[in-house]
Design a protein around this motif. Structure first.
Motif, short mmCIF file in Angstrom:
data_model
loop_
_atom_site.label_atom_id
_atom_site.label_comp_id
_atom_site.label_asym_id
_atom_site.label_seq_id
_atom_site.Cartn_x
_atom_site.Cartn_y
_atom_site.Cartn_z
N ASP A 87 0.83 -1.21 0.00
CA ASP A 87 0.00 0.00 0.00
C ASP A 87 0.86 1.26 0.00
O ASP A 87 0.48 2.27 -0.58
N PHE A 88 2.03 1.18 0.63
CA PHE A 88 2.96 2.32 0.59
C PHE A 88 3.39 2.59 -0.85
O PHE A 88 3.39 3.72 -1.32
N ILE A 89 3.73 1.52 -1.56
CA ILE A 89 4.16 1.66 -2.96
C ILE A 89 3.03 2.23 -3.81
O ILE A 89 3.24 3.14 -4.62
N ALA A 90 1.83 1.71 -3.63
CA ALA A 90 0.70 2.20 -4.43
C ALA A 90 0.42 3.66 -4.13
O ALA A 90 0.19 4.47 -5.03
N LEU A 91 0.46 4.01 -2.85
CA LEU A 91 0.20 5.40 -2.44
C LEU A 91 1.28 6.33 -2.99
O LEU A 91 1.00 7.41 -3.50
N ARG A 92 2.52 5.89 -2.90
CA ARG A 92 3.64 6.70 -3.37
C ARG A 92 3.51 6.95 -4.87
O ARG A 92 3.70 8.06 -5.36
N PRO A 130 -9.42 0.68 3.18
CA PRO A 130 -8.32 1.62 3.39
C PRO A 130 -6.96 1.14 2.95
O PRO A 130 -6.69 -0.06 2.88
N TYR A 131 -6.09 2.13 2.65
CA TYR A 131 -4.67 1.86 2.56
C TYR A 131 -4.21 1.51 3.97
O TYR A 131 -4.43 2.27 4.90
N TYR A 132 -3.54 0.38 4.11
CA TYR A 132 -3.03 0.02 5.44
C TYR A 132 -1.70 0.72 5.64
O TYR A 132 -0.64 0.09 5.66
N THR A 133 -1.77 2.04 5.72
CA THR A 133 -0.54 2.81 5.84
C THR A 133 -0.69 3.80 6.97
O THR A 133 -1.74 4.42 7.13
N PHE A 134 0.36 3.95 7.75
CA PHE A 134 0.38 4.94 8.82
C PHE A 134 1.47 5.93 8.46
O PHE A 134 2.64 5.63 8.53
N ASN A 135 1.02 7.09 8.00
CA ASN A 135 1.92 8.01 7.32
C ASN A 135 2.37 9.17 8.16
O ASN A 135 1.67 9.63 9.07
N LEU A 136 3.57 9.64 7.80
CA LEU A 136 4.03 10.95 8.25
C LEU A 136 4.44 11.70 7.01
O LEU A 136 5.17 11.16 6.17
N LEU A 137 3.99 12.92 6.87
CA LEU A 137 4.48 13.74 5.77
C LEU A 137 5.33 14.83 6.39
O LEU A 137 4.85 15.61 7.22
N ALA A 138 6.60 14.87 6.02
CA ALA A 138 7.51 15.83 6.64
C ALA A 138 8.06 16.74 5.56
O ALA A 138 8.44 16.28 4.49
N GLY A 139 8.08 18.04 5.83
CA GLY A 139 8.60 18.94 4.80
C GLY A 139 8.86 20.33 5.33
O GLY A 139 8.70 20.61 6.52
N LEU A 140 9.25 21.20 4.39
CA LEU A 140 9.48 22.60 4.72
C LEU A 140 8.27 23.40 4.29
O LEU A 140 7.77 23.23 3.18
N ASP A 141 7.78 24.27 5.16
CA ASP A 141 6.63 25.08 4.77
C ASP A 141 7.09 26.31 3.99
O ASP A 141 8.26 26.41 3.61
N GLU A 142 6.17 27.23 3.75
CA GLU A 142 6.50 28.37 2.88
C GLU A 142 7.60 29.24 3.47
O GLU A 142 8.26 29.99 2.76
N ASN A 143 7.79 29.18 4.79
CA ASN A 143 8.88 29.94 5.43
C ASN A 143 10.12 29.10 5.66
O ASN A 143 10.99 29.49 6.45
N ASN A 144 10.19 27.95 4.99
CA ASN A 144 11.31 27.03 5.16
C ASN A 144 11.48 26.57 6.60
O ASN A 144 12.60 26.29 7.06
#
Lengths: 239, 248
Positions: A87-92, A130-144
């Motif tokens: 499911d991670f691969i499909a979601l990605r 459901p996708y059997y995935t427990f996700n974290l999305l990590a990134g930089l926002d507009e202010n880095n």
């Protein structure tokens, strides 16, 4: 009255429960497999650090010691997923395709906030399988500034400064609550530099690998900054 | 001439075996501003001259990225080009989703040609009024294709389409034997030299009206930025096509 031995069968509603004909509900085929493992992400001003172990398991078996749970979707954000690897691969794949289309249509890469919402909608679109995935999305926002979004399997999400998902979640999140928020901490000193946070992450994974059988082998860390992405891999316990 | 008897729609042949509507569509391509492409063993370069409808307007972009490994330059009706561009992008995304690899270039050009041909065999439709130069790299090598409103497509070592493109083609005929082994920089300078042949006397190349896109085996499609364009245009003065080196 007594029942003749050869007529026992018809006097009982169901067959006599013997080992050979007991079936458990859990024997039923399931479309879900938990490939386990642990992922975490910590956001600081100017960077975000995302880490995941590289072990995939199925029950008590190890499938591989060398699989990544992290996927860089745009220059500024990374998806980290624990749960079912398929499911991670499909979601990605879905996100990569959708984000390339976004870039064609809008002539700019999607912001982290945009990706976060897109992920939530995609997860909810599968509310009834459901996708059997427990996700974290990590990134930089507009202010880095580093941000982390944590999700459940059907897309409920919220912004956090740090997050953990996976089989080692309870073990690791307690450590981060103590070290980063100062909960139940007597000496309130916090890691200041990126290197200290990196050491904290390595410690957390080592701790998780000690107690959680599904976490181990290697830990892969991505550090996202406005200037680029750095990747570090460190070994963990292999048992 | 009696052209007007046979040129009302696509479903009428002329006695000479021509479909005039398709020919007229190819005229639309010839009216568009010039774009050219050239390739070596390692790289493909697309150069175009951007038109400015008026002093107040911006310059019309002529090159579009289709995928990391493929890009197009257009001549003709920009609106029709956008339709084809969107189609090509969607096809590439779907291919990548299904096969986890890049869409083979020739295959996609064929799909575009097929779509174009379809418009030439119906009473209710008109051909696309745009010619594409498709630059792409796949495991079969480095490619440059031209597509026509007629639905034909051809593979080239170098080609120029649009207005005054003959001048650029003449330049290519003299020098294309060198391109195979040229470096990226030499290729860009050849492209700009050819472009220079095709501009009017009172026009000049500058970083605003020139668009250069490059693709390589290890280079995703990217446009040269304004500074890089300025530098290359400046180098044109001393570029010797024969020796492919700057001479003083």
């Amino acid at each position: 009255m007594y029942i003749p031995v050869n007529e026992v069968q018809k006097h009982f509603k169901s067959e006599t429960p013997m080992m050979s004909n007991i079936t458990h509900k859990s024997d039923q085929w399931s479309p879900y497999h938990d490939n386990s493992g642990t992922v975490l992400a910590i956001g600081i001003p100017g960077a975000v650090l995302v880490a995941g172990d590289t072990r995939l398991s199925n029950g008590y078996n190890i499938l591989t010691r060398d699989a990544t749970k992290l996927s860089q979707l745009t220059d500024k954000c990374v998806l980290a997923t624990a749960g079912q690897y398929a499911d991670f691969i499909a979601l990605r794949k879905f996100l990569q395709q959708r984000l390339q289309l976004y870039e064609f249509q809008n002539e700019v890469q999607a912001s982290t906030q945009t990706v976060a919402h897109l992920l939530s909608r995609e997860l909810y679109s599968r509310r009834f399988f459901p996708y059997y995935t427990f996700n974290l999305l990590a990134g930089l926002d507009e202010n880095n500034h580093g941000v982390v979004y944590g999700y459940d399997a059907i897309g409920s999400y919220d912004q956090m400064t740090y997050g953990v998902q996976g089989s080692g979640q309870e073990l690791v999140v307690a450590v981060l609550d103590n070290q980063l928020k100062g909960y139940n901490k007597i000496n309130k000193t916090f890691p200041q530099t990126q290197q200290e946070i990196l050491d904290l992450i390595l410690d957390c994974f080592s701790c998780a690998a000690e107690r959680d059988i599904h976490t181990g082998d290697n830990v892969e860390i991505l550090i996202i900054t406005p200037t680029g992405t750095e990747r570090i891999v460190k070994p963990l316990r292999k048992d | 001439m009696l052209k007007h008897l046979y040129d009302t729609d696509c479903v009428t042949w002329s006695p000479q075996g021509k479909l005039f509507q398709v020919e007229y569509a190819m005229e639309a391509v010839k009216q568009g501003s010039i774009c050219l492409g050239l390739k070596s063993n390692e790289n493909v370069v697309l150069c175009s001259l951007k038109r400015q409808p008026s002093e107040l307007a911006g310059y019309q972009e002529k090159q579009f990225k289709i995928d990391d490994h493929m890009a197009i330059a257009i001549a003709g009706l920009t609106a029709d080009a956008r339709v084809l561009c969107k189609y090509m992008r969607t096809e590439c995304l779907e291919y990548k989703y299904t096969y986890e690899s890049h869409h083979p270039v020739g295959r996609l050009v064929f799909k575009v040609a097929e779509k174009s041909q379809h418009k030439t065999q119906s009473g209710a439709k008109r051909p696309y009024g745009v010619g594409l130069l498709v630059a792409g790299i796949d495991p079969n090598g480095v490619h440059l294709f031209e597509t026509c409103p007629s639905g034909n497509y051809y593979e080239y070592k170098c080609q120029a389409i649009g207005s005054r493109s003959q001048a650029a083609r003449t330049y290519f005929e003299s020098w294309f034997h060198l391109f195979e082994k040229s470096t990226l920089e030499q290729l860009i300078l050849h492209g700009l030299s050819a472009l220079k042949k095709a501009i009017m006397e009172d026009e000049e190349l500058n970083e605003r009206n020139v668009e250069v896109g490059i693709l390589g085996k290890n280079q995703k499609f990217v446009h040269l930025n304004a500074q890089e364009l300025k530098d290359y245009i400046a180098k044109l003065e001393t570029f010797n096509a024969n020796t492919q080196i700057q001479q003083e």
